[in-house]
Design an enzyme around this catalytic site. Structure first.
Site, PDB file in Angstrom:
ATOM      1  N   ASP A   8       0.877  -1.162   0.000  1.00  0.00           N
ATOM      2  CA  ASP A   8       0.000   0.000   0.000  1.00  0.00           C
ATOM      3  C   ASP A   8       0.925   1.226   0.000  1.00  0.00           C
ATOM      4  O   ASP A   8       2.102   1.113   0.344  1.00  0.00           O
ATOM      5  CB  ASP A   8      -0.877  -0.037   1.261  1.00  0.00           C
ATOM      6  CG  ASP A   8      -1.685   1.225   1.431  1.00  0.00           C
ATOM      7  OD1 ASP A   8      -2.305   1.670   0.445  1.00  0.00           O
ATOM      8  OD2 ASP A   8      -1.710   1.765   2.562  1.00  0.00           O
ATOM      9  N   ASP A  10      -0.173   5.024   0.910  1.00  0.00           N
ATOM     10  CA  ASP A  10      -0.465   5.986   1.974  1.00  0.00           C
ATOM     11  C   ASP A  10      -0.400   5.312   3.349  1.00  0.00           C
ATOM     12  O   ASP A  10      -1.216   4.448   3.653  1.00  0.00           O
ATOM     13  CB  ASP A  10      -1.877   6.581   1.778  1.00  0.00           C
ATOM     14  CG  ASP A  10      -1.986   7.371   0.471  1.00  0.00           C
ATOM     15  OD1 ASP A  10      -1.038   8.084   0.135  1.00  0.00           O
ATOM     16  OD2 ASP A  10      -3.028   7.265  -0.191  1.00  0.00           O
ATOM     17  N   ARG A  48     -11.879   8.120  -2.570  1.00  0.00           N
ATOM     18  CA  ARG A  48     -12.260   9.505  -2.281  1.00  0.00           C
ATOM     19  C   ARG A  48     -13.784   9.665  -2.160  1.00  0.00           C
ATOM     20  O   ARG A  48     -14.273  10.212  -1.184  1.00  0.00           O
ATOM     21  CB  ARG A  48     -11.728  10.412  -3.398  1.00  0.00           C
ATOM     22  CG  ARG A  48     -11.677  11.876  -3.033  1.00  0.00           C
ATOM     23  CD  ARG A  48     -11.154  12.709  -4.199  1.00  0.00           C
ATOM     24  NE  ARG A  48      -9.886  12.203  -4.720  1.00  0.00           N
ATOM     25  CZ  ARG A  48      -9.362  12.556  -5.898  1.00  0.00           C
ATOM     26  NH1 ARG A  48      -9.992  13.417  -6.670  1.00  0.00           N
ATOM     27  NH2 ARG A  48      -8.211  12.045  -6.305  1.00  0.00           N
ATOM     28  N   SER A 115      -5.504   5.202  -4.362  1.00  0.00           N
ATOM     29  CA  SER A 115      -5.366   6.634  -4.651  1.00  0.00           C
ATOM     30  C   SER A 115      -5.152   6.929  -6.126  1.00  0.00           C
ATOM     31  O   SER A 115      -4.370   6.273  -6.803  1.00  0.00           O
ATOM     32  CB  SER A 115      -4.199   7.220  -3.859  1.00  0.00           C
ATOM     33  OG  SER A 115      -3.975   8.557  -4.261  1.00  0.00           O
ATOM     34  N   ASN A 117      -3.838   9.666  -6.885  1.00  0.00           N
ATOM     35  CA  ASN A 117      -2.646  10.520  -6.831  1.00  0.00           C
ATOM     36  C   ASN A 117      -1.361   9.713  -6.631  1.00  0.00           C
ATOM     37  O   ASN A 117      -0.304  10.301  -6.398  1.00  0.00           O
ATOM     38  CB  ASN A 117      -2.783  11.524  -5.690  1.00  0.00           C
ATOM     39  CG  ASN A 117      -3.943  12.486  -5.898  1.00  0.00           C
ATOM     40  OD1 ASN A 117      -4.019  13.159  -6.918  1.00  0.00           O
ATOM     41  ND2 ASN A 117      -4.866  12.536  -4.947  1.00  0.00           N
ATOM     42  N   ASP A 169      -1.607  -0.456   6.112  1.00  0.00           N
ATOM     43  CA  ASP A 169      -1.867   0.239   7.386  1.00  0.00           C
ATOM     44  C   ASP A 169      -3.358   0.381   7.661  1.00  0.00           C
ATOM     45  O   ASP A 169      -3.743   0.899   8.705  1.00  0.00           O
ATOM     46  CB  ASP A 169      -1.232   1.634   7.379  1.00  0.00           C
ATOM     47  CG  ASP A 169      -1.952   2.586   6.434  1.00  0.00           C
ATOM     48  OD1 ASP A 169      -2.272   2.161   5.297  1.00  0.00           O
ATOM     49  OD2 ASP A 169      -2.213   3.727   6.820  1.00  0.00           O
TER      50      ASP A 169
END
Ligand code: BG6
Ligand code: MG
Length: 220
Positions: A8, A10, A48, A115, A117, A169
């Site tokens: 992962d 983030d 999101r 994400s 991003n 996480d």
């Protein structure tokens, strides 16, 4: 035999999880309510649009689609402002050392992030070429806890799910890994990541040989 590690982004490679929280919190505050760090746990790994729905429900707000689109765009703008200041110094402790051990062990790697991003962040931290393949929010149709992101990663690496280890996480990310029939290493607290096979506070607290040994597997 362990053949691939799926990471992962983030909260595992970089601490952007805190930026997501700060940006969502700012939005919630402007709408007249607050979100706690504990509440934020359920947003980690979630897309999101889904995050926005969860937050609005928490605040007791029902808004038209148009307004929701505006809010999601605003949150992303605030988030990108925070991301734009990132440098390779923002890579989490233990990550570079762990990656060099991964290379030494001949284990394949994939990024598995919801994400949109992710590519931008990898560029900012100088890790664009660190992964065998990158699966991000633009390549998937379902966010975590759906296993799509990790199954796609394994597929692109040509490795079967049973030979994959996921580093996560987020509660939703650990769920996704388990649904994909992969081994799940939790990065964080065992009180939060209760479904993980192993939990460590950060990659700084783990070496590849140690991990393979504790899983009673070899690399290959
Ligand atoms: C995940 C984060 O990696 O990506 C979530 O854990 C975030 O908090 C999700 O909502 C989507 O990110 P983005 O950058 O596309 O808004
Ligand atoms: Mg995460």
């Amino acid at each position: 035999v362990i053949k691939a590690f799926l990471f992962d982004l983030d909260g595992v490679i970089v601490d952007t999880a805190i930026f997501h929280y700060q940006a969502w919190r700012r939005m919630a505050n402007e709408l007249g309510f607050d979100i706690s760090e504990e509440f934020n746990e359920q947003l980690k790994g979630v897309s999101r649009v889904e995050s926005l729905e969860i937050i609005l429900q928490h605040g007791g707000l029902t808004l038209p689609e148009e307004r929701k689109a505006e809010l999601a765009a605003q949150k992303n703008q605030w988030y990108l402002d925070l991301v734009s200041r990132m440098t390779p110094n923002d890579i989490l402790p233990g990550v570079p050392a762990f990656f060099s051990q991964v290379r030494d062990a001949g284990i394949k790697t994939a990024l598995g992030s919801v994400s949109k991003n992710a590519r931008l962040i990898l560029d900012r931290i100088g890790m664009s070429d660190a992964f065998g393949t990158v699966i991000d929010g633009n390549k998937i149709t379902r966010g975590k806890p759906d296993p799509e992101v990790f199954l796609k990663g394994a597929d692109e690496l040509g490795v079967s799910p049973a030979d994959c280890v996921v580093f996560e996480d987020a509660v939703a990310g650990i769920d996704a890994a388990k649904r994909a029939d992969m081994i799940a290493v939790g990065i964080g607290s065992p009180d939060v990541l209760t479904q993980a096979d192993i939990v460590v506070p950060s990659l700084e607290h783990l070496t590849v040989p140690q991990l393979l040994k504790s899983l009673d597997r070899t690399a290959g």
